[in-house]
Scaffold this active site. Structure first.
Site, short mmCIF file in Angstrom:
data_model
loop_
_atom_site.label_atom_id
_atom_site.label_comp_id
_atom_site.label_asym_id
_atom_site.label_seq_id
_atom_site.Cartn_x
_atom_site.Cartn_y
_atom_site.Cartn_z
N ASP A 34 -44.58 74.70 -45.49
CA ASP A 34 -43.58 75.36 -44.65
C ASP A 34 -44.11 75.29 -43.22
OD1 ASP A 34 -41.97 77.06 -43.20
OD2 ASP A 34 -42.31 78.83 -44.44
N GLU B 271 -35.12 74.54 -45.76
CA GLU B 271 -35.80 75.77 -46.13
C GLU B 271 -35.01 76.60 -47.16
OE1 GLU B 271 -36.60 77.27 -42.22
OE2 GLU B 271 -38.05 75.68 -41.84
N ASP C 221 -31.98 83.49 -43.92
CA ASP C 221 -33.34 83.23 -43.44
C ASP C 221 -33.47 83.59 -41.96
OD1 ASP C 221 -35.73 82.19 -42.50
OD2 ASP C 221 -35.56 80.29 -43.58
N LYS D 242 -42.40 74.19 -32.60
CA LYS D 242 -41.27 73.71 -33.40
C LYS D 242 -39.96 73.78 -32.61
CE LYS D 242 -39.22 74.66 -37.97
NZ LYS D 242 -39.36 75.57 -39.14
#
Ligand code: ADP
Ligand code: MG
Length: 616
Positions: free
Chosen positions: A26, A188, A212, A88
């Site tokens: 992850d 994800e 999420d 990211k």
């Protein structure tokens, strides 16, 4: 119409041997972690005694040593310009996409509007977001290797559902730089459902909402699971919403409430506030108030105040849930399960709001920080052939793309993409009045097309004459269920169009394919270096052209010293572009941008005033 035989389908990767270890990663905005399955049971690997979470933070010390994780996090306050977080967020982004957040990043994003992708400058070195993510992946790789005392070469990496092609490709490249073959990029939410065991039971049919909320991204996905097959009915979200924004809201609240001075030179104070804000937020997940002294200021916030601050952001996420349901043509009553993912779902108001919206208790039995990595490990286990009876769709065995400036491979459909599939990207011309554009299609994983396999070549003809950069040429790849690739090129302004079909008949052998993959890993470092240099040269060349145009257009308005200076910089850049130091080229481009901007403005003013005078 050209027909070139090439198998996209037969040339599948050999089934990996069962003792082969594939890890699940992850790669988060805020935290990253790694897991792997042992006897079909996934578990996360601890990075230190306390935790498996590796803060996605990289510290570059002046001697050239690099630290990743919790130890780097401590440098956020003391050495903000050498400490990179939220990399990211930069993946696949241009500077223009990010100018709004530069203020909040304490490090230096290189501001040359010309360039497509951002870079971060630490000391004298430029890092791409790919380089930065690779540092994190490398750290995770080493963590597993230390734990298991064996080498690890293959991985599954997760990305937010909202990542576009460029961002997914950047993630793959980061894996490559870190010495990992990325077998699959998984969304994800899909990984999270796997972690909950949904989809592993062949009989179950379920509709699930995955909510999420991490540090930097929010997404909600509605999934339909049947007979072991996942189908994404809809997704929605915001790539710029997460727990970081909660922290920011607290920082702003403190700045307002306590009239804090955060003017220039105070970046490390802002960092300190940021770190304290996160501390406050976490505390408020279990307590009613928070208090801490920083720089002589007594920082305080209550749970109620915090909830007022974040209410609008939570509402936004609920709107996304509503939209996702609408797109899936479902109502809340049709949802069997709601899965909570991401550290920010620990905030009680988040859980309450989501469960209120769906009219059902949310499912949060698996640690929300770990659930994605655990799912990635299960996906890895499936790919390793250790979990039977799970359907895997057909995939493209090697990436497909076209040649761009300087002989670079630009991937349009990445390898391991499920087929049937579609990908497209827009390009433009590099020369004024360019009428034809040659499109060369390649297959392979290397950064330079010369190392890849050429499949076909065709010419988009009769583009109406336009200045360089103006035509919008859309190139799309469509692969049907039989593995036939159709490539279409269309100039959007004039609707000029041409296409060709590449038929799958004879296979590229598995051996050939294996060799190509091995080569791409072996040469990852030198390839990335070559790519970086070529990109810098391309930028340099376009700057050289701009300077020439600038001189042509403005000579009469410039003083002779100014002309000399620009000519000088022009020559220096030409010399650097002929050399092979990427950083020097980029430095010179930054310098030229800084120097020429005021000149351009000045010249403009003179033109305007001259016109005003001659008008009279
Ligand atoms: P990402 O997927 O973006 O890497 P994570 O899922 O690791 O993010 O979530 C990180 C976010 O969760 C951070 O903003 C962090 O502050 C927040 N977080 C972690 N624990 C808590 C908690 N107990 N209460 C509130 N927020 C938390
Ligand atoms: Mg996450």
């Amino acid at each position: 119409m050209a027909k070139i035989p090439i198998s996209l389908k037969e040339g599948k990767i050999a089934e990996p041997k069962n003792d082969e270890l594939i890890i699940g990663i992850d790669l988060g905005t805020t935290n990253s972690l790694v897991a792997f399955a042992n006897d079909n049971v996934p578990k996360v690997i601890k990075h230190n005694e306390k935790s498996a979470l590796v803060p996605s933070i990289i510290y570059f010390d002046p001697e050239g040593q690099i630290i990743v994780g919790a130890d780097a996090k401590e440098k956020l306050v003391s050495e903000p310009s050498r400490t990179i977080y939220s990399a990211k967020r930069l993946m696949g982004k241009s500077y223009n996409d990010l100018s709004a957040v530069q203020e909040l990043l304490a490090y230096n994003i290189v501001d040359t509007n010309e360039e497509e992708l951002v870079r971060v400058k630490v000391g004298d070195t430029y890092y791409s977001p790919i380089d930065l993510s690779a540092k994190i992946l490398g750290e995770l790789k080493r963590t597993v290797e230390k734990e298991l005392d064996r080498e690890v070469k293959k991985a599954v990496i997760t990305v937010p559902a909202y990542f576009n092609d460029a961002q997914r490709q950047a993630t793959r490249d980061a894996g490559k730089v870190a010495g990992l073959e990325v077998l699959r990029i998984v969304n994800e939410p899909t990984a999270a459902s796997l972690a909950y065991g949904i989809g592993l039971d062949a009989d179950a049919e379920r509709i699930i909402a995955v909510y999420d909320l991490g540090g930097g991204t929010f997404d909600v996905s509605i999934l339909h699971l049947q007979a072991g097959v996942f189908e994404v009915l809809s997704t929605n979200g915001d790539t710029f919403l997460g727990g970081d924004d909660f922290d920011r809201a607290i920082v702003d609240f403190w700045i307002d409430t306590f009239k804090l001075d955060i003017k220039d030179g105070n970046k490390s104070f802002i960092q300190e506030l940021r770190v304290s804000a996160e501390e406050a937020k976490k505390a408020l997940s279990t307590k009613n108030e928070f208090e801490k002294e920083v720089n002589g200021v007594d920082l305080r916030i209550t749970k109620q105040e915090f909830e007022l601050l974040i209410q609008p952001m939570i509402s936004k996420t609920i709107n996304s849930c509503e939209q996702a349901l609408k797109d899936a043509e479902l109502t809340t009553t049709k949802i069997d399960e709601i899965i909570m993912v991401g550290g920010s779902t620990r905030v009680p108001l988040v859980k309450e709001s989501v469960s209120k919206f769906f009219g059902k208790a949310v499912n949060d039995s698996i640690n929300p920080d770990e659930v994605v990595a655990l799912g990635a490990a299960i996906q890895a286990d499936i790919l390793a052939g250790n979990q039977k009876g799970i359907l895997l769709l057909d995939i493209t065995p090697l990436s497909l793309g076209i040649e761009t400036m300087g002989g670079l491979m630009d991937t349009i459909v990445p390898r391991n993409t499920k087929i049937p599939s579609k990908g497209n990207r827009q390009y433009t011309t590099s020369v004024d009045g360019q009428k034809n554009l040659k499109i060369t299609v390649y297959q392979g994983e290397r950064d330079l097309v010369e190392h890849n396999r050429k499949l076909a070549e065709f010419i988009l003809k009769d583009i109406p004459p336009m200045p360089a950069g103006l035509p919008k040429i859309d190139i799309s790849f469509i692969i049907d269920a039989d593995g036939v690739l159709r490539v279409k090129a269309k100039e959007l302004r004039s609707e000029t169009e041409t296409s060709l079909e590449i038929k799958s008949q004879y296979g590229i052998s598995e051996e050939e394919m294996a060799t190509m993959l091995m080569d791409s890993i072996k040469n990852a470092k030198s390839d990335m270096h070559a790519r970086g240099l070529l990109e810098a040269r391309n930028e340099g060349n376009s700057m050289i052209k701009s300077l020439e145009k600038f001189l042509r257009d403005n000579r009469e308005f410039l003083s002779s010293e100014q002309t000399d200076m620009v000519e000088n910089l022009h020559q220096q850049l030409i010399n650097l572009v002929a050399g092979d130091d990427k950083n020097k080229i980029l430095d010179k481009i930054s310098e030229i941008n800084k120097v020429t901007e005021p000149l351009a403005n000045e010249a403009l003013t003179r033109i305007v005033s001259k016109e005003l005078i001659s008008d009279k």
